[in-house]
Motif scaffolding. Structure first.
Motif, mmCIF file in Angstrom:
data_model
loop_
_atom_site.group_PDB
_atom_site.id
_atom_site.type_symbol
_atom_site.label_atom_id
_atom_site.label_comp_id
_atom_site.label_asym_id
_atom_site.label_seq_id
_atom_site.Cartn_x
_atom_site.Cartn_y
_atom_site.Cartn_z
ATOM 1 N N GLY A 49 0.901 -1.160 0.045
ATOM 2 C CA GLY A 49 -0.091 -0.038 -0.123
ATOM 3 C C GLY A 49 0.838 1.227 0.142
ATOM 4 O O GLY A 49 0.744 2.166 -0.752
ATOM 5 N N ARG A 50 1.964 1.289 0.916
ATOM 6 C CA ARG A 50 2.742 2.362 0.910
ATOM 7 C C ARG A 50 3.478 2.530 -0.601
ATOM 8 O O ARG A 50 3.575 3.841 -1.261
ATOM 9 N N PHE A 51 3.923 1.368 -1.001
ATOM 10 C CA PHE A 51 4.750 1.558 -2.443
ATOM 11 C C PHE A 51 3.627 2.135 -3.439
ATOM 12 O O PHE A 51 3.882 2.841 -4.223
ATOM 13 N N LYS A 52 2.593 1.613 -3.339
ATOM 14 C CA LYS A 52 1.477 2.060 -4.359
ATOM 15 C C LYS A 52 1.348 3.710 -4.276
ATOM 16 O O LYS A 52 1.160 4.316 -5.420
ATOM 17 N N ALA A 53 1.221 3.979 -3.068
ATOM 18 C CA ALA A 53 1.065 5.596 -2.805
ATOM 19 C C ALA A 53 2.301 6.051 -3.360
ATOM 20 O O ALA A 53 2.166 7.409 -4.014
ATOM 21 N N TYR A 54 3.393 5.683 -2.908
ATOM 22 C CA TYR A 54 4.696 6.552 -3.305
ATOM 23 C C TYR A 54 4.871 6.512 -4.998
ATOM 24 O O TYR A 54 5.317 7.472 -5.329
ATOM 25 N N ALA A 55 4.356 5.419 -5.605
ATOM 26 C CA ALA A 55 4.430 5.360 -6.981
ATOM 27 C C ALA A 55 3.800 6.582 -7.745
ATOM 28 O O ALA A 55 4.101 7.070 -8.677
ATOM 29 N N MET A 56 2.678 7.088 -6.998
ATOM 30 C CA MET A 56 2.030 7.917 -7.598
ATOM 31 C C MET A 56 2.653 9.432 -7.665
ATOM 32 O O MET A 56 2.115 10.354 -8.204
ATOM 33 N N THR A 57 3.830 9.670 -6.926
ATOM 34 C CA THR A 57 4.325 10.880 -6.777
ATOM 35 C C THR A 57 5.253 11.290 -7.860
ATOM 36 O O THR A 57 5.964 12.445 -7.966
ATOM 37 N N GLY A 58 5.598 10.067 -8.630
ATOM 38 C CA GLY A 58 6.603 10.628 -9.725
ATOM 39 C C GLY A 58 7.857 9.917 -9.354
ATOM 40 O O GLY A 58 9.044 10.336 -10.038
ATOM 41 N N ILE A 59 8.150 9.273 -8.309
ATOM 42 C CA ILE A 59 9.354 8.660 -8.021
ATOM 43 C C ILE A 59 10.054 7.611 -8.996
ATOM 44 O O ILE A 59 9.131 7.341 -10.101
ATOM 45 N N ASP A 60 11.309 7.192 -9.113
ATOM 46 C CA ASP A 60 11.805 6.636 -10.274
ATOM 47 C C ASP A 60 11.955 4.962 -9.863
ATOM 48 O O ASP A 60 12.123 4.057 -10.547
ATOM 49 N N ALA A 61 11.829 4.609 -8.406
ATOM 50 C CA ALA A 61 12.179 3.237 -8.047
ATOM 51 C C ALA A 61 11.494 3.196 -6.655
ATOM 52 O O ALA A 61 11.502 4.076 -5.858
ATOM 53 N N ILE A 62 11.609 1.789 -6.065
ATOM 54 C CA ILE A 62 11.301 1.561 -4.884
ATOM 55 C C ILE A 62 12.415 0.713 -4.398
ATOM 56 O O ILE A 62 12.981 0.012 -4.865
ATOM 57 N N PHE A 63 12.666 0.927 -3.049
ATOM 58 C CA PHE A 63 13.820 0.489 -2.044
ATOM 59 C C PHE A 63 13.080 -0.477 -1.111
ATOM 60 O O PHE A 63 12.821 0.045 -0.260
ATOM 61 N N VAL A 64 13.311 -1.878 -1.170
ATOM 62 C CA VAL A 64 12.773 -2.869 -0.422
ATOM 63 C C VAL A 64 13.594 -3.227 0.632
ATOM 64 O O VAL A 64 14.751 -3.807 0.324
ATOM 65 N N VAL A 65 13.332 -3.263 1.964
ATOM 66 C CA VAL A 65 14.234 -3.485 2.973
ATOM 67 C C VAL A 65 13.405 -4.956 3.574
ATOM 68 O O VAL A 65 12.395 -4.728 3.878
ATOM 69 N N GLY A 66 14.123 -5.856 3.977
ATOM 70 C CA GLY A 66 13.858 -7.076 4.774
ATOM 71 C C GLY A 66 12.825 -7.948 4.019
ATOM 72 O O GLY A 66 12.121 -8.760 4.348
ATOM 73 N N LEU A 67 13.413 -8.173 2.715
ATOM 74 C CA LEU A 67 12.643 -9.205 1.986
ATOM 75 C C LEU A 67 13.193 -10.760 2.512
ATOM 76 O O LEU A 67 14.203 -11.100 2.743
ATOM 77 N N GLU A 68 12.263 -11.466 2.636
ATOM 78 C CA GLU A 68 12.556 -12.900 3.370
ATOM 79 C C GLU A 68 12.107 -14.000 2.184
ATOM 80 O O GLU A 68 12.854 -15.030 2.166
ATOM 81 N N LYS A 69 11.030 -13.779 1.266
ATOM 82 C CA LYS A 69 10.750 -14.650 0.298
ATOM 83 C C LYS A 69 10.579 -14.076 -1.054
ATOM 84 O O LYS A 69 10.130 -12.971 -1.054
ATOM 85 N N ILE A 70 10.729 -14.766 -2.233
ATOM 86 C CA ILE A 70 10.484 -14.549 -3.280
ATOM 87 C C ILE A 70 9.043 -14.170 -3.707
ATOM 88 O O ILE A 70 8.602 -13.261 -4.437
ATOM 89 N N GLU A 71 8.203 -14.784 -2.650
ATOM 90 C CA GLU A 71 6.741 -14.499 -2.954
ATOM 91 C C GLU A 71 6.398 -13.027 -2.637
ATOM 92 O O GLU A 71 5.548 -12.414 -3.098
ATOM 93 N N GLN A 72 7.100 -12.383 -1.558
ATOM 94 C CA GLN A 72 7.151 -11.013 -1.391
ATOM 95 C C GLN A 72 7.491 -10.154 -2.454
ATOM 96 O O GLN A 72 6.713 -9.325 -2.910
ATOM 97 N N LEU A 73 8.417 -10.570 -3.081
ATOM 98 C CA LEU A 73 8.794 -9.691 -4.208
ATOM 99 C C LEU A 73 7.858 -9.871 -5.462
ATOM 100 O O LEU A 73 7.537 -8.825 -6.188
ATOM 101 N N GLN A 74 7.502 -10.868 -5.580
ATOM 102 C CA GLN A 74 6.265 -11.197 -6.526
ATOM 103 C C GLN A 74 5.148 -10.297 -6.375
ATOM 104 O O GLN A 74 4.621 -9.621 -7.368
ATOM 105 N N ALA A 75 4.750 -10.230 -5.145
ATOM 106 C CA ALA A 75 3.610 -9.314 -4.931
ATOM 107 C C ALA A 75 3.905 -7.755 -5.036
ATOM 108 O O ALA A 75 2.923 -7.211 -5.501
ATOM 109 N N ILE A 76 5.005 -7.505 -4.707
ATOM 110 C CA ILE A 76 5.419 -6.350 -4.712
ATOM 111 C C ILE A 76 5.448 -5.540 -6.249
ATOM 112 O O ILE A 76 4.750 -4.620 -6.913
#
Length: 164
Positions: A49-76
């Motif tokens: 939800g945070r990343f979706k909101a952040y994406a609407m601001t015109g940023i270029d990328a998202i920085f994910v910390v704490g990834l534990e499983k590939i499924e999390q990355l797939q969902a993001i």
């Protein structure tokens, strides 16, 4: 994993304001603006939800910390179509799998910087205490290695443009 209680994220509203300000203040189109959030502090749905909101601001990328499983990355990746930076990812997930699911930059925490700091402390301590610089030869990268990480063809131009 349980959220880390001692760590807090600023509100989405405050972060959106900061991101909008950064995007608005950008003067150099080559400057990349990335928004960071942590899966260690929030659950996956809230982070998305945070990343979706952040994406609407015109940023270029998202920085994910704490990834534990590939499924999390797939969902993001399914929710946000911006390039993804990771820092760090578990060794159990291959770099190829990370790349296949949208990761474009993988940071390896602070270990490389800490290793450099330790090496510098040792070298400066050696020199400070009267050690012979020639004794450090085995610790120093050969010129060919230095040339491989420094763009010597553009160094003079960068020096003129940014240092002089």
């Amino acid at each position: 994993a349980q959220p880390e209680e001692s760590l807090v994220l600023i509100s989405i509203e405050e972060m959106l304001g900061k991101l909008r300000a950064a995007v608005s203040a950008r003067r150099d189109p080559s400057l990349l603006i990335a928004a960071r959030s942590s899966l260690r502090i929030r659950n996956l749905d809230e982070t998305i939800g945070r990343f979706k909101a952040y994406a609407m601001t015109g940023i270029d990328a998202i920085f994910v910390v704490g990834l534990e499983k590939i499924e999390q990355l797939q969902a993001i990746r399914a929710a946000v179509q911006l390039p993804i930076m990771l820092g760090p990812a578990p060794a159990s997930i291959s770099r190829e799998d990370l790349a296949r699911h949208g990761a474009r930059i993988l940071l390896h925490s602070h270990e490389p910087s800490a290793a450099v700091a330790r090496a510098l402390c040792g070298i400066y301590s050696h020199l400070f205490h009267g050690g012979d610089p020639a004794e450090l030869k085995s610790l120093i990268a050969p010129q060919a290695d230095m040339d491989s990480v420094v763009d010597t063809a553009n160094y003079g131009k960068w020096r003129r443009d940014f240092l002089i």
